[in-house]
Design a protein around this motif. Structure first.
Motif, PDB file in Angstrom:
ATOM      1  N   SER A 118       0.152   7.717 -11.166  1.00 13.75           N
ATOM      2  CA  SER A 118       0.064   7.603  -9.715  1.00 13.75           C
ATOM      3  C   SER A 118      -0.309   6.188  -9.303  1.00 13.75           C
ATOM      4  N   ASN A 119       0.097   5.841  -8.095  1.00 18.24           N
ATOM      5  CA  ASN A 119      -0.384   4.614  -7.469  1.00 18.24           C
ATOM      6  C   ASN A 119      -0.890   4.995  -6.080  1.00 18.24           C
ATOM      7  N   SER A 120      -1.105   4.066  -5.220  1.00 21.11           N
ATOM      8  CA  SER A 120      -1.785   4.342  -3.955  1.00 21.11           C
ATOM      9  C   SER A 120      -1.071   5.363  -3.075  1.00 21.11           C
ATOM     10  N   TYR A 131       3.967   8.463  -6.857  1.00 16.14           N
ATOM     11  CA  TYR A 131       3.761   8.794  -8.270  1.00 16.14           C
ATOM     12  C   TYR A 131       5.100   8.732  -8.996  1.00 16.14           C
TER      13      TYR A 131
END
Length: 146
Positions: free
Chosen positions: A106-108, A111
């Motif tokens: 995941s990132n901010s 995903y």
């Protein structure tokens, strides 16, 4: 019966006829075996892509149940993952060995779901070549890197 020999009139194939039939069958086998191998590889790739989309659906269901938030930690899709309530059995890639699982990064705000072959020496094979990295991004869909 002259000279003690019986006159047999048996029906059968000569050695030459048998060799021609065997040669034709072997030529057909040489032509068809690569076709069936490619079809099997394509079926495995399709199954893997479908599994990644299914995991993405589970992530979206998780998000709906958790105030539109995706899981914020990276994990493998196993019995201890945040998605464990959304599937009944572990989903595995048909190419990878049993001890490897799909993994979620995941990132901010998004995903990706990666096929375990991205970190293995075992890879998906296509007519275009060997796929080095296969992943699913909800915005871009399934991505293949050769």
């Amino acid at each position: 019966m002259k000279g003690g020999y019986k006159n047999f009139h048996t029906k059968g194939f000569t050695l030459l006829e048998l060799m021609i039939v065997i040669a034709i069958i072997s030529i057909l086998a040489m032509v068809l075996i690569p076709y069936f191998t490619n079809a099997r590889n394509q079926a495995k790739l399709t199954s893997c892509k479908s599994a990644m989309r299914n995991i993405s659906t589970m992530v979206e269901n998780y998000s709906v149940d958790n105030n539109d938030k995706y899981p914020n930690t990276d994990f493998q899709v196993t019995t201890s993952s945040p998605l464990k309530d959304y599937y009944t059995s572990i989903i595995r890639c048909p190419v990878s060995k049993d001890e490897y699982y799909y993994y979620y990064l995941s990132n901010s705000n998004s995903y990706q779901i990666y096929c375990p072959t991205s970190i293995l020496t075992l890879k998906h094979k296509t007519q275009r070549g060997i796929i080095q990295k296969l992943y699913f991004d909800p915005k871009e869909g399934t991505k293949e890197e050769y």
